[in-house]
Scaffold this active site. Structure first.
Site, PDB file in Angstrom:
ATOM      1  N   ASP A  44      13.072 -27.179 -12.828  1.00 20.19           N
ATOM      2  CA  ASP A  44      14.454 -28.067 -13.689  1.00 20.19           C
ATOM      3  C   ASP A  44      14.592 -27.377 -15.170  1.00 20.19           C
ATOM      4  OD1 ASP A  44      11.553 -29.905 -14.295  1.00 20.19           O
ATOM      5  OD2 ASP A  44      13.058 -30.112 -15.329  1.00 20.19           O
TER       6      ASP A  44
ATOM      7  N   GLU B 294       0.294 -28.304  -6.247  1.00 21.14           N
ATOM      8  CA  GLU B 294       0.374 -27.191  -7.125  1.00 21.14           C
ATOM      9  C   GLU B 294      -0.425 -27.202  -6.705  1.00 21.14           C
ATOM     10  OE1 GLU B 294       2.452 -28.824 -11.714  1.00 21.14           O
ATOM     11  OE2 GLU B 294       0.657 -29.841 -10.756  1.00 21.14           O
TER      12      GLU B 294
HETATM   13  N1  SAH Z   1       7.263 -36.373  -8.472  1.00 16.96           N
HETATM   14  C1  SAH Z   1       5.837 -37.268  -9.333  1.00 16.96           C
HETATM   15  C2  SAH Z   1       5.975 -37.529 -10.983  1.00 16.96           C
HETATM   16  C3  SAH Z   1       6.178 -35.634 -11.671  1.00 16.96           C
HETATM   17  S1  SAH Z   1       6.227 -35.939 -13.201  1.00 16.96           S
HETATM   18  C4  SAH Z   1       5.744 -38.722  -9.082  1.00 16.96           C
HETATM   19  O1  SAH Z   1       6.898 -39.450  -8.681  1.00 16.96           O
HETATM   20  O2  SAH Z   1       4.695 -39.227  -8.890  1.00 16.96           O
HETATM   21  C5  SAH Z   1       6.338 -34.534 -14.055  1.00 16.96           C
HETATM   22  C6  SAH Z   1       5.575 -33.671 -13.071  1.00 16.96           C
HETATM   23  O3  SAH Z   1       6.321 -32.106 -13.814  1.00 16.96           O
HETATM   24  C7  SAH Z   1       4.256 -33.394 -14.217  1.00 16.96           C
HETATM   25  O4  SAH Z   1       3.491 -32.932 -13.975  1.00 16.96           O
HETATM   26  C8  SAH Z   1       4.731 -31.915 -15.739  1.00 16.96           C
HETATM   27  O5  SAH Z   1       3.472 -31.284 -16.784  1.00 16.96           O
HETATM   28  C9  SAH Z   1       5.690 -31.398 -14.744  1.00 16.96           C
HETATM   29  N2  SAH Z   1       6.795 -31.571 -15.422  1.00 16.96           N
HETATM   30  C10 SAH Z   1       8.108 -30.720 -14.539  1.00 16.96           C
HETATM   31  N3  SAH Z   1       8.930 -30.335 -15.085  1.00 16.96           N
HETATM   32  C11 SAH Z   1       9.332 -31.236 -16.405  1.00 16.96           C
HETATM   33  C12 SAH Z   1      10.586 -32.382 -17.766  1.00 16.96           C
HETATM   34  N4  SAH Z   1      11.160 -31.529 -17.636  1.00 16.96           N
HETATM   35  N5  SAH Z   1       9.486 -32.141 -18.475  1.00 16.96           N
HETATM   36  C13 SAH Z   1       7.977 -33.194 -18.500  1.00 16.96           C
HETATM   37  N6  SAH Z   1       7.074 -32.633 -17.736  1.00 16.96           N
HETATM   38  C14 SAH Z   1       8.007 -31.658 -16.352  1.00 16.96           C
END
Ligand code: SAH
Length: 232
Positions: free
Chosen positions: A200, A13
């Site tokens: 998403d 990001e």
């Molecule tokens: N891919 C990462 C985990 C991401 S957690 C890993 O494996 O390390 C999701 C991140 O995207 C968080 O920073 C949150 O702010 C955002 N995000 C995107 N979609 C989301 C959703 N459906 N629910 C909660 N957070 C979401």
């Protein structure tokens, strides 16, 4: 003097912004790396906070204390809570709240932190208006929405949970940091806005969609932030 703190929860990001900035100073604090310098002729401090509300709140406080930032922008990705807000679209915050705070037993509405005196934290109008107008210029193919963003320490990927968030909060998107950045900025009287591109739909398809779309979504949000900077 104007100095903009830019927070992304994850490296993807903030990586494009970091690559474009001129770095004058690097400071390590609370296991985070703060890059101080200029981007698009504007003084900035760019940092990856880490995921979740605690990391994001700590990071915001450090931006206030150590760098005396004048404004805070949170850039990143989020899950859509509205049928018309599609993957790739952008939401800029009118306000933000913690969807996982529940002190209803004392008479507080769901989401309100007791004794704070407010349910949600209002974003700065100037930053919000800039985000919307710049998005139309930078990303003309993408729809930009202004509305409430809700945050909690959960990745939302379940239709029922999504529906309860919509019903309880009338929010436009959900993520895991924005409300704590808003909360910390509010306590420090620093204007802020949260800008999130949709990765998403926060439902049963989120587990598949998120990894496929996070990179492009994060890049859209970052491009918008870069464009806004000299106009703040
Ligand atoms: N891919 C990462 C985990 C991401 S957690 C890993 O494996 O390390 C999701 C991140 O995207 C968080 O920073 C949150 O702010 C955002 N995000 C995107 N979609 C989301 C959703 N459906 N629910 C909660 N957070 C979401």
């Amino acid at each position: 003097m104007k100095k903009i703190g830019i927070i992304g929860a994850m490296e993807l990001e903030v990586e494009a912004l970091k690559a474009k900035m001129t770095i004058e100073n690097t400071v390590q604090k609370a296991s985070m790396e703060f890059l101080e310098g200029t981007l698009n002729q504007t003084e900035v401090v760019i940092v990856r906070s880490g995921i979740g509300k605690v990391n994001a709140a700590l990071c915001t406080q450090i931006l206030c204390d150590l760098f005396q930032v004048s404004h805070i922008i949170n850039t990143g990705v989020a899950g859509s809570l509205k049928a018309e807000i599609n993957i790739g679209d952008i939401v800029a915050s009118t306000d933000a709240l913690h969807h996982d705070v529940d002190a209803r037993v004392f008479g507080y509405p769901l989401g309100e932190v007791p004794q704070m005196g407010c349910l949600s934290f209002a974003a700065d109008d100037h930053l919000l208006n800039l985000a919307v107008s710049c998005c139309k210029e930078v990303n003309p193919d993408i729809s930009v929405y202004q509305g409430r963003i809700v945050s909690g320490d959960q990745f939302i990927s379940d239709k029922k949970v999504k529906e309860s968030l919509i019903e309880n909060f009338q929010a436009f998107c959900v993520e895991m940091e924005g409300a704590s950045i808003a909360h910390a900025a509010y306590l420090n009287h620093i204007p802020f806005v949260i800008i999130r591109a949709i990765s998403d739909k926060a439902d049963d398809s989120a587990e598949m969609d998120y990894p496929a779309f996070e990179k492009a979504a994060a890049a859209h949000s970052a491009a918008l932030v870069e464009h806004m900077l000299p106009l703040i």
